[in-house]
Design an enzyme around this catalytic site. Structure first.
Site, mmCIF file in Angstrom:
data_model
loop_
_atom_site.group_PDB
_atom_site.id
_atom_site.type_symbol
_atom_site.label_atom_id
_atom_site.label_comp_id
_atom_site.label_asym_id
_atom_site.label_seq_id
_atom_site.Cartn_x
_atom_site.Cartn_y
_atom_site.Cartn_z
ATOM 1 N N PRO A 136 0.708 -1.174 -0.006
ATOM 2 C CA PRO A 136 0.125 0.069 0.021
ATOM 3 C C PRO A 136 0.895 1.285 0.217
ATOM 4 C CG PRO A 136 -0.766 -1.483 1.754
ATOM 5 C CD PRO A 136 0.407 -2.074 1.183
ATOM 6 N N GLU A 372 5.186 -3.803 -13.294
ATOM 7 C CA GLU A 372 6.629 -4.267 -13.776
ATOM 8 C C GLU A 372 7.401 -3.025 -13.855
ATOM 9 O OE1 GLU A 372 7.348 -8.020 -15.274
ATOM 10 O OE2 GLU A 372 5.325 -8.730 -15.018
HETATM 11 C C1 LIG Z 1 -3.680 -3.865 -13.517
HETATM 12 C C2 LIG Z 1 -2.504 -3.916 -12.404
HETATM 13 C C3 LIG Z 1 -2.073 -5.252 -11.912
HETATM 14 C C4 LIG Z 1 -0.925 -5.332 -11.235
HETATM 15 N N1 LIG Z 1 -0.652 -6.528 -10.773
HETATM 16 C C5 LIG Z 1 0.413 -6.377 -9.780
HETATM 17 C C6 LIG Z 1 0.996 -7.792 -9.283
HETATM 18 O O1 LIG Z 1 0.247 -8.767 -9.863
HETATM 19 N N2 LIG Z 1 1.907 -7.856 -8.287
HETATM 20 C C7 LIG Z 1 2.424 -6.595 -7.997
HETATM 21 O O2 LIG Z 1 2.930 -6.894 -6.883
HETATM 22 N N3 LIG Z 1 2.065 -5.419 -8.268
HETATM 23 C C8 LIG Z 1 0.869 -5.344 -9.071
HETATM 24 N N4 LIG Z 1 0.738 -4.148 -9.890
HETATM 25 C C9 LIG Z 1 1.111 -2.963 -9.210
HETATM 26 C C10 LIG Z 1 2.189 -2.145 -9.700
HETATM 27 O O3 LIG Z 1 3.323 -3.030 -10.043
HETATM 28 C C11 LIG Z 1 2.211 -0.823 -9.161
HETATM 29 O O4 LIG Z 1 1.250 -0.036 -9.307
HETATM 30 C C12 LIG Z 1 3.539 -0.116 -9.832
HETATM 31 O O5 LIG Z 1 4.859 -0.896 -9.245
HETATM 32 C C13 LIG Z 1 3.711 1.477 -9.200
HETATM 33 O O6 LIG Z 1 3.400 1.484 -7.706
HETATM 34 P P1 LIG Z 1 2.548 2.406 -6.941
HETATM 35 O O7 LIG Z 1 1.252 2.193 -7.953
HETATM 36 O O8 LIG Z 1 2.400 2.403 -5.561
HETATM 37 O O9 LIG Z 1 2.907 3.955 -7.453
HETATM 38 P P2 LIG Z 1 4.169 4.690 -6.543
HETATM 39 O O10 LIG Z 1 5.359 3.831 -6.576
HETATM 40 O O11 LIG Z 1 3.456 5.067 -5.420
HETATM 41 O O12 LIG Z 1 4.432 5.854 -7.613
HETATM 42 C C14 LIG Z 1 3.397 6.840 -7.719
HETATM 43 C C15 LIG Z 1 4.054 7.708 -9.049
HETATM 44 O O13 LIG Z 1 5.374 8.381 -8.623
HETATM 45 C C16 LIG Z 1 6.142 7.922 -9.736
HETATM 46 N N5 LIG Z 1 7.581 7.797 -8.823
HETATM 47 C C17 LIG Z 1 7.990 6.910 -7.712
HETATM 48 N N6 LIG Z 1 9.216 6.891 -7.556
HETATM 49 C C18 LIG Z 1 9.824 7.865 -8.757
HETATM 50 C C19 LIG Z 1 11.076 8.538 -8.645
HETATM 51 N N7 LIG Z 1 12.227 8.097 -8.064
HETATM 52 N N8 LIG Z 1 11.427 9.357 -9.773
HETATM 53 C C20 LIG Z 1 10.143 9.716 -10.589
HETATM 54 N N9 LIG Z 1 9.198 9.295 -10.365
HETATM 55 C C21 LIG Z 1 8.707 8.486 -9.345
HETATM 56 C C22 LIG Z 1 5.791 6.619 -10.243
HETATM 57 O O14 LIG Z 1 6.484 6.532 -11.382
HETATM 58 C C23 LIG Z 1 4.366 6.805 -10.361
HETATM 59 O O15 LIG Z 1 4.203 7.745 -11.448
HETATM 60 C C24 LIG Z 1 -0.638 -4.063 -10.518
HETATM 61 C C25 LIG Z 1 -0.867 -2.740 -10.832
HETATM 62 C C26 LIG Z 1 -1.971 -2.659 -11.862
HETATM 63 C C27 LIG Z 1 -2.536 -1.376 -12.283
#
Ligand SMILES: Cc1cc2nc3c(=O)[nH]c(=O)nc-3n(C[C@H](O)[C@H](O)[C@H](O)COP(=O)(O)OP(=O)(O)OC[C@H]3O[C@@H](n4cnc5c(N)ncnc54)[C@H](O)[C@@H]3O)c2cc1C
Length: 392
Positions: A136, A372
């Protein structure tokens, strides 16, 4: 019939790779595509469609034949992911999670006992795989994860929550990561292979999505869940190399899926442009519509080229291609999103109706810009590699 796009896509494929494309395409259009819209409406996970892949050897293309897989080259694996994603995001995701993230990690880091236990079931479809990385508090900064693994007699106790977990409700195997010590950041991360039927304290909860409901995304809670020492994949505290290698192949297969989705937008938009009329002409005769078709074709072919090139590097045994994987994932996911947007524009208001598939493709493509590794993360990896700030 071969389309002008196939001419270029197939140009330097081997005869076997061309056959694989033709075979998977025919199967996917006949056996999967007719059901997808209905499953989306019913929010039904396509387990029965996934099972159809098994006798054809499409569930284990990266798994050696000695474990029941159909072990193909990496380019062919990409073509399988591309053609499946061209008709269904979820079915393609099952194959890509099983082969790139979970099966691939077991092959590279697993003990003989872990390989014997899990790989045959993955290849046959008896075991659906799920990868538990995102929390989360964030999915990008994996070194900062909060799920903990505390050593206990004969194993570890896991505590924490994972979110966005694809296939979780149907999975027979979870690749989950947890930290032995949050202070150690990525050096504390440990990978576990978890059998959900043999663990107490693991709970799967709802994770409501606005779209892609047929994937049944879920939360996974670990509440003092005991996992034995034999569940550790690789070594304790060495989960980051497991993740790195899993995501490297994972990004390749996601990029290939994005090419399939980009292609689908073209497949839908071209006949519509040839059929729909305005001002007494087919809309495909207007230059502004032709511009969109041309852009869609060029960006799809560009993404396909880089994905196949990456596949060839992997087939040639190039050990590290993280930068190239990031380039393929970044370009291909952006192409899929832009093609869905251009495709929707060609369909006009009808793109927002339940009658047409194109509107659904936009949200599906957008999710591929997150999974990913987000586009920002891949941009960072590419730039930092070129600047000598990280190994490529
Ligand atoms: C349909 C779907 C299926 C999924 N399936 C899986 C699964 O099976 N298993 C699993 O583990 N996860 C899964 N995910 C999760 C997905 O991997 C994450 O949403 C993704 O890794 C991004 O994490 P977050 O959404 O928490 O965004 P955050 O990490 O909170 O990032 C928010 C924003 O900040 C940006 N950001 C963060 N750090 C930086 C930086 N250093 N510089 C610039 N920008 C930055 C990000 O690019 C993004 O735009 C799934 C997601 C979706 C939508």
């Amino acid at each position: 019939m071969t389309s002008p796009m196939d001419r270029m896509a197939d140009f330097d494929l081997t005869p076997e790779q061309r056959e694989i494309r033709a075979f998977v395409r025919e199967f996917a259009e006949k056996e999967i595509l007719p059901h997808v819209e209905e499953y989306e409406r019913l929010e039904k996970y396509p387990l029965d469609l996934v099972q159809k892949l098994s006798p054809l050897g499409l569930l284990g293309p990266m798994i050696p034949e000695s474990y029941g897989g159909s072990f193909s080259d990496v380019v062919s694996y990409g073509i399988i992911c591309e053609e499946l994603a061209r008709v269904d995001w979820v079915v393609a995701s099952v194959v890509s999670v099983a082969n790139s993230l979970v099966g691939g990690s077991i092959l590279r880091f697993g003990s003989d006992a872990q390989k014997d236990r899990w790989l045959p079931g993955i290849a046959s479809g008896e075991v659906i795989c799920s990868a538990c990385l995102t929390e989360p508090s964030g999915g990008t900064d994996l070194g900062n994860m909060r799920t903990t693994a505390t050593p206990a007699d004969g194993g570890y106790r896991l505590n924490g929550t994972k979110v966005f977990i694809s296939h979780a409700r149907h999975a027979g195997l979870f690749l989950a990561v947890a930290t032995l010590d949050r202070e150690k950041k990525h050096r504390g991360v440990t990978a576990f292979l978890i059998d959900p039927h043999a663990i107490d304290g693991m709970r799967i909860g709802d994770f409501p999505m606005r779209t892609l409901k047929r994937d049944n995304l879920a939360e996974v809670h670990f509440e003092d869940a005991f996992v034995p020492d034999e569940a550790v994949l690789g070594e304790p505290g060495r989960g980051f190399p497991v993740l790195g290698s899993a995501l490297d192949l994972g990004r390749y297969s996601v990029a290939a899926r994005c090419v399939g989705q980009s292609q689908r937008c073209i497949d839908l938009a071209v006949p519509y442009a040839l059929d729909r009329e305005a001002f007494g002409s087919k809309i495909g005769e207007f230059q502004l519509i032709q511009q969109k078709i041309s852009d869609m074709v060029c960006r799809t072919q560009q993404a396909r080229g880089i994905v196949y090139q990456l596949g060839r590097m992997k087939d040639a045994g190039v050990e590290r291609c993280s930068m190239e994987s990031s380039m393929a994932k970044l370009l291909a996911s952006q192409a899929a999103v832009q093609n869905a947007l251009d495709g929707m524009q060609i369909f006009g208001g009808y793109s927002c109706t339940a009658e047409y598939e194109i509107g659904r493709l936009l949200m599906e493509a957008k999710t591929l810009e997150f999974g990913e590794g987000t586009s920002e993360l891949h941009t960072k990896i590419i730039a930092e590699t070129m600047l000598g700030m990280r190994k490529g």
